[in-house]
Design a protein around this motif. Structure first.
Motif, PDB file in Angstrom:
ATOM      1  N   LEU A   1     -28.047  24.630 -10.601  1.00  0.00           N
ATOM      2  CA  LEU A   1     -29.755  26.069 -11.384  1.00  0.00           C
ATOM      3  C   LEU A   1     -29.074  27.472 -11.502  1.00  0.00           C
ATOM      4  O   LEU A   1     -29.467  27.988 -12.094  1.00  0.00           O
ATOM      5  N   ARG A   2     -27.150  27.181 -11.573  1.00  0.00           N
ATOM      6  CA  ARG A   2     -26.423  28.490 -12.163  1.00  0.00           C
ATOM      7  C   ARG A   2     -24.919  27.376 -12.941  1.00  0.00           C
ATOM      8  O   ARG A   2     -24.636  27.078 -12.165  1.00  0.00           O
ATOM      9  N   ARG A   3     -24.539  28.098 -13.629  1.00  0.00           N
ATOM     10  CA  ARG A   3     -23.815  27.888 -14.704  1.00  0.00           C
ATOM     11  C   ARG A   3     -22.360  28.774 -13.967  1.00  0.00           C
ATOM     12  O   ARG A   3     -22.593  29.994 -13.380  1.00  0.00           O
ATOM     13  N   PRO A   4     -21.170  28.304 -13.935  1.00  0.00           N
ATOM     14  CA  PRO A   4     -20.355  28.616 -13.378  1.00  0.00           C
ATOM     15  C   PRO A   4     -19.736  29.946 -14.316  1.00  0.00           C
ATOM     16  O   PRO A   4     -19.568  29.868 -14.893  1.00  0.00           O
ATOM     17  N   PRO A   5     -19.461  30.928 -13.079  1.00  0.00           N
ATOM     18  CA  PRO A   5     -19.133  31.889 -13.769  1.00  0.00           C
ATOM     19  C   PRO A   5     -17.531  32.093 -14.682  1.00  0.00           C
ATOM     20  O   PRO A   5     -17.133  30.674 -14.112  1.00  0.00           O
ATOM     21  N   PRO A   6     -17.246  32.626 -15.733  1.00  0.00           N
ATOM     22  CA  PRO A   6     -16.140  32.281 -16.064  1.00  0.00           C
ATOM     23  C   PRO A   6     -15.180  33.119 -15.665  1.00  0.00           C
ATOM     24  O   PRO A   6     -15.766  34.310 -15.233  1.00  0.00           O
ATOM     25  N   PRO A   7     -13.950  33.149 -15.952  1.00  0.00           N
ATOM     26  CA  PRO A   7     -12.586  34.266 -15.334  1.00  0.00           C
ATOM     27  C   PRO A   7     -13.136  35.321 -15.865  1.00  0.00           C
ATOM     28  O   PRO A   7     -13.084  35.558 -17.650  1.00  0.00           O
ATOM     29  N   LEU A   8     -12.674  36.968 -15.352  1.00  0.00           N
ATOM     30  CA  LEU A   8     -13.094  38.072 -15.190  1.00  0.00           C
ATOM     31  C   LEU A   8     -11.635  38.502 -15.947  1.00  0.00           C
ATOM     32  O   LEU A   8     -11.100  39.168 -15.092  1.00  0.00           O
ATOM     33  N   CYS A   9     -11.184  38.003 -17.012  1.00  0.00           N
ATOM     34  CA  CYS A   9      -9.446  38.523 -17.681  1.00  0.00           C
ATOM     35  C   CYS A   9      -9.808  38.683 -18.878  1.00  0.00           C
ATOM     36  O   CYS A   9     -10.421  37.981 -19.755  1.00  0.00           O
ATOM     37  N   PRO A  10      -8.456  39.444 -19.607  1.00  0.00           N
ATOM     38  CA  PRO A  10      -8.554  39.886 -20.694  1.00  0.00           C
ATOM     39  C   PRO A  10      -8.108  38.110 -21.527  1.00  0.00           C
ATOM     40  O   PRO A  10      -7.621  37.620 -20.997  1.00  0.00           O
ATOM     41  N   ILE A  11      -8.466  37.770 -23.122  1.00  0.00           N
ATOM     42  CA  ILE A  11      -8.697  36.534 -23.445  1.00  0.00           C
ATOM     43  C   ILE A  11      -8.451  37.353 -24.799  1.00  0.00           C
ATOM     44  O   ILE A  11      -8.280  38.312 -25.340  1.00  0.00           O
ATOM     45  N   GLY A  12      -7.862  36.520 -25.456  1.00  0.00           N
ATOM     46  CA  GLY A  12      -7.284  36.296 -27.241  1.00  0.00           C
ATOM     47  C   GLY A  12      -8.177  36.531 -28.425  1.00  0.00           C
ATOM     48  O   GLY A  12      -8.749  35.594 -27.695  1.00  0.00           O
TER      49      GLY A  12
ATOM     50  N   ASP B   1     -30.002  28.533 -17.347  1.00  0.00           N
ATOM     51  CA  ASP B   1     -29.359  28.237 -16.926  1.00  0.00           C
ATOM     52  C   ASP B   1     -30.929  28.540 -15.623  1.00  0.00           C
ATOM     53  O   ASP B   1     -31.762  29.593 -16.409  1.00  0.00           O
ATOM     54  N   ALA B   2     -30.939  27.308 -14.417  1.00  0.00           N
ATOM     55  CA  ALA B   2     -32.960  27.835 -13.890  1.00  0.00           C
ATOM     56  C   ALA B   2     -32.858  29.131 -13.807  1.00  0.00           C
ATOM     57  O   ALA B   2     -33.950  29.430 -13.362  1.00  0.00           O
ATOM     58  N   VAL B   3     -31.516  29.727 -13.082  1.00  0.00           N
ATOM     59  CA  VAL B   3     -31.667  30.900 -12.222  1.00  0.00           C
ATOM     60  C   VAL B   3     -32.253  32.372 -13.645  1.00  0.00           C
ATOM     61  O   VAL B   3     -33.194  33.262 -12.837  1.00  0.00           O
ATOM     62  N   ASP B   4     -31.517  32.113 -14.338  1.00  0.00           N
ATOM     63  CA  ASP B   4     -31.806  33.073 -15.387  1.00  0.00           C
ATOM     64  C   ASP B   4     -33.437  33.242 -16.139  1.00  0.00           C
ATOM     65  O   ASP B   4     -34.659  33.929 -16.140  1.00  0.00           O
ATOM     66  N   ARG B   5     -34.258  31.632 -16.188  1.00  0.00           N
ATOM     67  CA  ARG B   5     -35.132  32.005 -16.860  1.00  0.00           C
ATOM     68  C   ARG B   5     -36.206  31.725 -15.533  1.00  0.00           C
ATOM     69  O   ARG B   5     -37.108  32.637 -16.077  1.00  0.00           O
ATOM     70  N   LEU B   6     -35.910  31.989 -14.363  1.00  0.00           N
ATOM     71  CA  LEU B   6     -36.891  32.151 -13.160  1.00  0.00           C
ATOM     72  C   LEU B   6     -37.189  34.664 -13.519  1.00  0.00           C
ATOM     73  O   LEU B   6     -37.664  34.711 -12.899  1.00  0.00           O
ATOM     74  N   ARG B   7     -35.481  34.728 -13.091  1.00  0.00           N
ATOM     75  CA  ARG B   7     -35.611  35.480 -13.930  1.00  0.00           C
ATOM     76  C   ARG B   7     -36.030  36.692 -14.587  1.00  0.00           C
ATOM     77  O   ARG B   7     -37.130  37.526 -14.357  1.00  0.00           O
ATOM     78  N   ARG B   8     -36.203  36.008 -15.919  1.00  0.00           N
ATOM     79  CA  ARG B   8     -36.421  36.290 -17.339  1.00  0.00           C
ATOM     80  C   ARG B   8     -38.573  36.265 -17.509  1.00  0.00           C
ATOM     81  O   ARG B   8     -38.702  36.869 -17.180  1.00  0.00           O
ATOM     82  N   LEU B   9     -38.410  35.344 -16.392  1.00  0.00           N
ATOM     83  CA  LEU B   9     -40.449  34.735 -16.103  1.00  0.00           C
ATOM     84  C   LEU B   9     -40.494  36.635 -15.089  1.00  0.00           C
ATOM     85  O   LEU B   9     -42.029  36.478 -15.357  1.00  0.00           O
ATOM     86  N   ARG B  10     -39.479  36.633 -14.097  1.00  0.00           N
ATOM     87  CA  ARG B  10     -40.497  37.899 -13.640  1.00  0.00           C
ATOM     88  C   ARG B  10     -40.273  39.315 -13.809  1.00  0.00           C
ATOM     89  O   ARG B  10     -40.939  40.101 -13.665  1.00  0.00           O
ATOM     90  N   ALA B  11     -38.960  39.032 -15.192  1.00  0.00           N
ATOM     91  CA  ALA B  11     -39.708  40.636 -15.798  1.00  0.00           C
ATOM     92  C   ALA B  11     -40.715  40.749 -16.779  1.00  0.00           C
ATOM     93  O   ALA B  11     -40.887  41.498 -17.765  1.00  0.00           O
ATOM     94  N   LEU B  12     -41.252  39.290 -16.826  1.00  0.00           N
ATOM     95  CA  LEU B  12     -42.575  39.423 -18.276  1.00  0.00           C
ATOM     96  C   LEU B  12     -43.302  40.595 -18.069  1.00  0.00           C
ATOM     97  O   LEU B  12     -43.594  40.861 -19.128  1.00  0.00           O
ATOM     98  N   GLY B  13     -43.792  40.776 -16.938  1.00  0.00           N
ATOM     99  CA  GLY B  13     -45.068  42.123 -16.889  1.00  0.00           C
ATOM    100  C   GLY B  13     -44.529  43.373 -17.092  1.00  0.00           C
ATOM    101  O   GLY B  13     -45.184  44.523 -16.884  1.00  0.00           O
ATOM    102  N   ARG B  14     -43.248  43.805 -17.303  1.00  0.00           N
ATOM    103  CA  ARG B  14     -42.534  45.166 -16.631  1.00  0.00           C
ATOM    104  C   ARG B  14     -42.821  45.683 -17.680  1.00  0.00           C
ATOM    105  O   ARG B  14     -41.782  47.341 -18.132  1.00  0.00           O
ATOM    106  N   TRP B  15     -43.364  46.159 -18.371  1.00  0.00           N
ATOM    107  CA  TRP B  15     -43.669  46.692 -19.879  1.00  0.00           C
ATOM    108  C   TRP B  15     -44.393  47.449 -19.456  1.00  0.00           C
ATOM    109  O   TRP B  15     -45.247  47.602 -18.436  1.00  0.00           O
TER     110      TRP B  15
END
Length: 307
Positions: free
Chosen positions: A10-21, A37-51
């Motif tokens: 349901l969630r993408r693996p998080p990337p490493p939090l370190c500097p890159i080139g 991913d599925a979690v962000d789709r649900l979060r976006r739907l939850r934010a739909l009516g917050r204008w």
């Protein structure tokens, strides 16, 4: 929780939090869609009516005359009345470009807008503190579309140091109808909103972006701004125009190229450096290195991170 959601797909693996080139970034990236991913789709739907209604605003200096190019610069000054040294550096660079400069200043009251902006900006707007940067962008872009339709517009906010170097050097790089300076794949492939360039700003073009940059409404919480505005800008724009970015960071490599590739980017001639590297994101790079970059580019070094 994140590990569990990742394991369930349901969630993408998080990337490493370190500097890159720079070798881990894609240069001159043509926008290509991706799927949240599925979690962000649900979060976006939850934010739909917050204008909410757009923040109160007032035109302090109107647009006068037609220009081929404008810059919209958004300043957030909750304490009002004074600019810091980084603001003054940015404003001097923008003013020196000879391009029309429209400043949108967020402050508690119109009377709190610094008086010196009246002598710097070609057009000046006050807006109330709510609405985040997208409400300021919408205000400036709609004003230009109405008063000077067809102009090309560079949009940026005061979350960055810079620009380092002449603005004229940027125009040949703005090859798409919507050009971002950096793009990333967090949530979905998108243009990062601290700075971008939009060509041919007309009422029709702004109508096509009304779901992201509406004239009369705004989001007043961080999550809806990210999920329904920043990460949707490229998606909506790509239906009607060409979209790309100077640099792109894939979601498996970095959460934010403007932060985690900041030093190699600026050493390679990138025009901006995020202020957050000296505040809420200290530790990605040594502050002495950031200070040295600013000094070499003639930028006031400032006070550095809080103790």
């Amino acid at each position: 929780m994140i590990r569990t959601l990742t394991r369930l797909g349901l969630r993408r693996p998080p990337p490493p939090l370190c500097p890159i080139g720079l070798d881990q970034l894609e240069r001159n990236w043509q926008y290509r869609p991706s799927r949240p991913d599925a979690v962000d789709r649900l979060r976006r739907l939850r934010a739909l009516g917050r204008w909410q209604p757009a923040p109160a605003h007032e035109c302090l200096v109107p647009i006068r005359g037609a220009r081929d190019r404008w810059i919209v610069y958004f300043l957030f000054l909750p304490a009002g009345r004074s600019l810091d040294s980084a603001h003054r550096y940015t404003l001097a660079r923008l003013r020196a470009s000879g391009t029309g400069l429209l400043v949108v200043c967020a402050a508690a009251r119109a009377a709190d807008v610094p008086a010196e902006l009246h002598g710097i900006a070609d057009a000046l707007y006050w807006k109330a503190l709510g609405g985040f940067d997208f409400s300021a962008y919408a205000l400036g872009l709609h004003a230009i579309a109405a008063a000077n339709p067809g102009a090309d517009v560079l949009v940026l906010n005061d979350s960055v140091f810079g620009p380092f170097g002449p603005i004229d050097a940027l125009w040949p790089l703005m090859t798409w109808d919507l050009t971002g300076f950096t793009a990333c794949g967090q949530v979905e492939n998108h243009i990062q909103s601290y700075a971008f360039h939009l060509k041919n700003v007309t009422p029709q073009r702004m109508a096509g972006l009304a779901q992201v940059l509406p004239a009369g409404r705004a989001h007043d919480q961080y999550e809806p701004v990210v999920l329904r505005q920043e990460t949707r800008l490229a998606v909506d724009a790509a239906r009607r125009m060409s979209v790309g970015a100077l640099w792109y960071g894939a979601p498996d490599l970095t959460v934010d190229p403007s932060l985690f590739a900041a030093m190699p980017l600026v050493e390679a001639g990138f025009p901006f450096l995020k202020r957050a590297l000296r505040t809420k994101h200290t530790g990605i790079y040594p502050d002495e290195a950031i200070r040295a970059v600013l000094v070499r580019r003639g930028h006031p070094p400032g006070d550095g991170p809080p103790p």
